[in-house]
Design a protein around this motif. Structure first.
Motif, PDB file in Angstrom:
ATOM      1  N   GLY A 186       7.336  14.698  -5.712  1.00  0.00           N
ATOM      2  CA  GLY A 186       8.461  15.486  -5.919  1.00  0.00           C
ATOM      3  C   GLY A 186       9.213  14.977  -6.787  1.00  0.00           C
ATOM      4  N   ILE A 187       8.801  13.719  -7.781  1.00  0.00           N
ATOM      5  CA  ILE A 187       8.844  13.384  -9.043  1.00  0.00           C
ATOM      6  C   ILE A 187       8.192  14.549 -10.252  1.00  0.00           C
ATOM      7  CG2 ILE A 187       8.672  11.212 -10.764  1.00  0.00           C
ATOM      8  CD1 ILE A 187       9.365   9.760  -7.964  1.00  0.00           C
ATOM      9  N   VAL A 188       6.734  14.685  -9.422  1.00  0.00           N
ATOM     10  CA  VAL A 188       6.070  15.188 -11.198  1.00  0.00           C
ATOM     11  C   VAL A 188       6.728  16.773 -10.692  1.00  0.00           C
ATOM     12  CG1 VAL A 188       3.506  15.872 -11.377  1.00  0.00           C
ATOM     13  CG2 VAL A 188       4.231  13.957 -10.771  1.00  0.00           C
ATOM     14  N   GLY A 189       6.968  17.038  -9.473  1.00  0.00           N
ATOM     15  CA  GLY A 189       7.322  18.725 -10.201  1.00  0.00           C
ATOM     16  C   GLY A 189       8.453  18.827 -10.456  1.00  0.00           C
ATOM     17  N   LEU A 190       9.479  18.027  -9.719  1.00  0.00           N
ATOM     18  CA  LEU A 190      10.800  17.960 -10.543  1.00  0.00           C
ATOM     19  C   LEU A 190      10.758  17.265 -12.257  1.00  0.00           C
ATOM     20  CD1 LEU A 190      14.155  19.131  -9.571  1.00  0.00           C
ATOM     21  CD2 LEU A 190      14.010  16.333  -9.305  1.00  0.00           C
ATOM     22  N   GLY A 191      10.311  17.217 -11.881  1.00  0.00           N
ATOM     23  CA  GLY A 191      10.054  16.321 -13.447  1.00  0.00           C
ATOM     24  C   GLY A 191       9.131  17.571 -14.085  1.00  0.00           C
ATOM     25  N   ALA A 192       8.811  18.438 -14.014  1.00  0.00           N
ATOM     26  CA  ALA A 192       7.713  19.334 -14.461  1.00  0.00           C
ATOM     27  C   ALA A 192       8.473  20.702 -14.996  1.00  0.00           C
ATOM     28  CB  ALA A 192       6.560  19.741 -14.197  1.00  0.00           C
ATOM     29  N   LEU A 193       9.329  20.825 -13.694  1.00  0.00           N
ATOM     30  CA  LEU A 193      10.610  22.284 -13.802  1.00  0.00           C
ATOM     31  C   LEU A 193      11.280  21.585 -14.722  1.00  0.00           C
ATOM     32  CD1 LEU A 193      11.650  24.398 -12.413  1.00  0.00           C
ATOM     33  CD2 LEU A 193      12.512  22.925 -10.612  1.00  0.00           C
TER      34      LEU A 193
ATOM     35  N   ALA B  34      12.535  15.139 -23.309  1.00  0.00           N
ATOM     36  CA  ALA B  34      12.141  13.724 -23.578  1.00  0.00           C
ATOM     37  C   ALA B  34      12.155  12.215 -22.452  1.00  0.00           C
ATOM     38  CB  ALA B  34      11.981  12.609 -25.003  1.00  0.00           C
ATOM     39  N   GLY B  35      13.881  12.300 -22.323  1.00  0.00           N
ATOM     40  CA  GLY B  35      14.705  12.096 -21.149  1.00  0.00           C
ATOM     41  C   GLY B  35      13.944  11.893 -20.047  1.00  0.00           C
ATOM     42  N   VAL B  36      13.775  13.588 -19.786  1.00  0.00           N
ATOM     43  CA  VAL B  36      13.380  13.903 -18.166  1.00  0.00           C
ATOM     44  C   VAL B  36      11.991  12.728 -18.333  1.00  0.00           C
ATOM     45  CG1 VAL B  36      12.402  15.635 -16.969  1.00  0.00           C
ATOM     46  CG2 VAL B  36      14.968  15.872 -18.165  1.00  0.00           C
ATOM     47  N   LEU B  37      10.598  13.533 -19.103  1.00  0.00           N
ATOM     48  CA  LEU B  37       9.723  13.071 -19.371  1.00  0.00           C
ATOM     49  C   LEU B  37       9.243  10.852 -18.955  1.00  0.00           C
ATOM     50  CD1 LEU B  37       7.497  14.907 -21.761  1.00  0.00           C
ATOM     51  CD2 LEU B  37       8.145  14.269 -19.878  1.00  0.00           C
ATOM     52  N   TYR B  38      10.469  10.158 -19.472  1.00  0.00           N
ATOM     53  CA  TYR B  38      10.733   9.037 -19.663  1.00  0.00           C
ATOM     54  C   TYR B  38      11.138   9.106 -18.280  1.00  0.00           C
ATOM     55  CZ  TYR B  38      12.579   4.368 -20.041  1.00  0.00           C
ATOM     56  OH  TYR B  38      12.108   2.883 -19.300  1.00  0.00           O
ATOM     57  N   GLY B  39      12.369   9.470 -17.494  1.00  0.00           N
ATOM     58  CA  GLY B  39      12.966   9.234 -16.213  1.00  0.00           C
ATOM     59  C   GLY B  39      11.882   9.538 -15.122  1.00  0.00           C
ATOM     60  N   ALA B  40      11.221  10.505 -15.661  1.00  0.00           N
ATOM     61  CA  ALA B  40       9.694  10.474 -13.863  1.00  0.00           C
ATOM     62  C   ALA B  40       8.932   9.530 -14.122  1.00  0.00           C
ATOM     63  CB  ALA B  40       8.744  11.976 -14.536  1.00  0.00           C
ATOM     64  N   TYR B  41       8.560   8.809 -15.571  1.00  0.00           N
ATOM     65  CA  TYR B  41       7.909   7.827 -15.579  1.00  0.00           C
ATOM     66  C   TYR B  41       8.561   6.725 -15.029  1.00  0.00           C
ATOM     67  CZ  TYR B  41       5.692   3.243 -17.655  1.00  0.00           C
ATOM     68  OH  TYR B  41       5.131   2.309 -17.856  1.00  0.00           O
ATOM     69  N   TYR B  42       9.431   6.398 -15.189  1.00  0.00           N
ATOM     70  CA  TYR B  42       9.959   5.330 -14.311  1.00  0.00           C
ATOM     71  C   TYR B  42      10.401   5.545 -13.215  1.00  0.00           C
ATOM     72  CZ  TYR B  42      14.073   1.881 -14.231  1.00  0.00           C
ATOM     73  OH  TYR B  42      14.097   0.626 -14.057  1.00  0.00           O
ATOM     74  N   LEU B  43      10.881   6.229 -12.259  1.00  0.00           N
ATOM     75  CA  LEU B  43      10.627   6.684 -11.071  1.00  0.00           C
ATOM     76  C   LEU B  43       9.483   6.285 -10.320  1.00  0.00           C
ATOM     77  CD1 LEU B  43      13.613   9.959 -10.238  1.00  0.00           C
ATOM     78  CD2 LEU B  43      13.484   7.406 -10.210  1.00  0.00           C
TER      79      LEU B  43
ATOM     80  N   GLN C 173       0.662  -1.087  -0.379  1.00  0.00           N
ATOM     81  CA  GLN C 173       0.185  -0.102   0.304  1.00  0.00           C
ATOM     82  C   GLN C 173       0.662   1.315  -0.040  1.00  0.00           C
ATOM     83  OE1 GLN C 173      -2.346  -0.442   3.512  1.00  0.00           O
ATOM     84  NE2 GLN C 173      -3.797  -2.067   2.150  1.00  0.00           N
ATOM     85  N   SER C 174       0.337   2.121  -0.379  1.00  0.00           N
ATOM     86  CA  SER C 174       1.017   3.539  -0.782  1.00  0.00           C
ATOM     87  C   SER C 174       1.218   4.339   0.407  1.00  0.00           C
ATOM     88  CB  SER C 174       0.866   4.449  -1.724  1.00  0.00           C
ATOM     89  OG  SER C 174       1.011   3.533  -3.087  1.00  0.00           O
ATOM     90  N   THR C 175       1.982   4.752   1.380  1.00  0.00           N
ATOM     91  CA  THR C 175       1.948   4.688   1.912  1.00  0.00           C
ATOM     92  C   THR C 175       2.447   6.684   2.066  1.00  0.00           C
ATOM     93  OG1 THR C 175       4.774   4.952   2.607  1.00  0.00           O
ATOM     94  CG2 THR C 175       2.469   3.606   3.745  1.00  0.00           C
ATOM     95  N   SER C 176       2.395   7.459   3.054  1.00  0.00           N
ATOM     96  CA  SER C 176       2.611   9.352   2.762  1.00  0.00           C
ATOM     97  C   SER C 176       3.833   9.559   2.082  1.00  0.00           C
ATOM     98  CB  SER C 176       1.750   9.431   3.787  1.00  0.00           C
ATOM     99  OG  SER C 176       3.215   9.844   5.431  1.00  0.00           O
ATOM    100  N   ALA C 177       4.297   9.046   3.023  1.00  0.00           N
ATOM    101  CA  ALA C 177       5.813   8.914   2.005  1.00  0.00           C
ATOM    102  C   ALA C 177       5.649   8.858   0.498  1.00  0.00           C
ATOM    103  CB  ALA C 177       7.052   8.589   2.928  1.00  0.00           C
ATOM    104  N   ASP C 178       5.638   7.906   0.134  1.00  0.00           N
ATOM    105  CA  ASP C 178       5.435   7.241  -1.394  1.00  0.00           C
ATOM    106  C   ASP C 178       4.102   8.918  -1.894  1.00  0.00           C
ATOM    107  OD1 ASP C 178       6.243   5.027  -0.941  1.00  0.00           O
ATOM    108  OD2 ASP C 178       4.964   4.097  -0.704  1.00  0.00           O
ATOM    109  N   MET C 179       3.772   8.872  -1.376  1.00  0.00           N
ATOM    110  CA  MET C 179       2.915  10.206  -1.931  1.00  0.00           C
ATOM    111  C   MET C 179       3.679  11.203  -2.503  1.00  0.00           C
ATOM    112  SD  MET C 179       0.104   8.925  -2.550  1.00  0.00           S
ATOM    113  CE  MET C 179      -0.883   7.550  -2.471  1.00  0.00           C
ATOM    114  N   LEU C 180       4.571  11.796  -1.096  1.00  0.00           N
ATOM    115  CA  LEU C 180       5.067  12.681  -1.328  1.00  0.00           C
ATOM    116  C   LEU C 180       6.626  12.467  -2.503  1.00  0.00           C
ATOM    117  CD1 LEU C 180       5.902  14.362   2.589  1.00  0.00           C
ATOM    118  CD2 LEU C 180       5.068  14.862   0.875  1.00  0.00           C
TER     119      LEU C 180
END
Length: 172
Positions: free
Chosen positions: A23-30, A54-63, A12-19
């Protein structure tokens, strides 16, 4: 008669996983926006910027997908194998233990094991607070004194009980 049981448990996802996901979405978008903006100034080499974005988008998806974790329990006669499966693309064997080596086995209560600092704790469960969380204590060749917390179904619990003496089974 041989015993063979498999079970798959999703963490199950924890609050740490949600954070982490935020962070992945925020940093990837930036990074994506910054790379796209600066690639305009590269002129002929702007294609490199677009490839990097494109590599950043793939990296965000992978993480992001790497936070999808499942555990597989495989009971074969008197041995239990526990594997960690990351995003359905990578499998790692966490441990293999002979059930006869269990010192204790029973329902997990975090308060009872909070003071158990000398043991290596292996959480291979959907959630340690789940009502069907079980624990086993044993000595492992790699981890030393170990506390395993996992969520076996009734088939695995019965298979474990078959190989354990009654004095090693706690609060079931």
């Amino acid at each position: 008669m041989d015993t063979f049981v498999e079970q798959l448990v999703k963490k199950q996802s924890t609050s740490a996983d949600m954070l982490k996901r935020a962070g992945i979405v925020g940093l990837g978008a930036l990074l994506f926006v910054l790379i796209i903006r600066f690639s305009r100034y590269l002129g002929v080499f702007s294609m490199i910027g677009y490839l990097l974005s494109a590599g950043v988008l793939y990296g965000a998806y992978y993480l992001w997908t790497s936070l999808n974790i499942e555990y597989e329990y495989i009971l074969t006669n008197d041995e239990i194998d526990i594997d960690k499966i990351v995003a359905q693309r990578k499998r790692n064997r966490l441990l293999t233990v002979n059930i006869r080596d269990f010192e204790q086995f029973g329902l997990y209560n975090a308060a009872e094991h909070a003071q158990d600092e000398e043991r290596t704790k292996v959480f291979a469960c959907s959630s340690p607070t789940a009502p069907n969380a079980y624990y086993a204590t044993f000595t492992h060749r790699k981890y030393g004194k170990t506390l395993l917390v996992f969520n076996p179904d009734i088939r695995i619990v019965e298979g474990v009980k078959k190989f354990l003496p009654a004095q090693k089974i706690q609060n079931l």
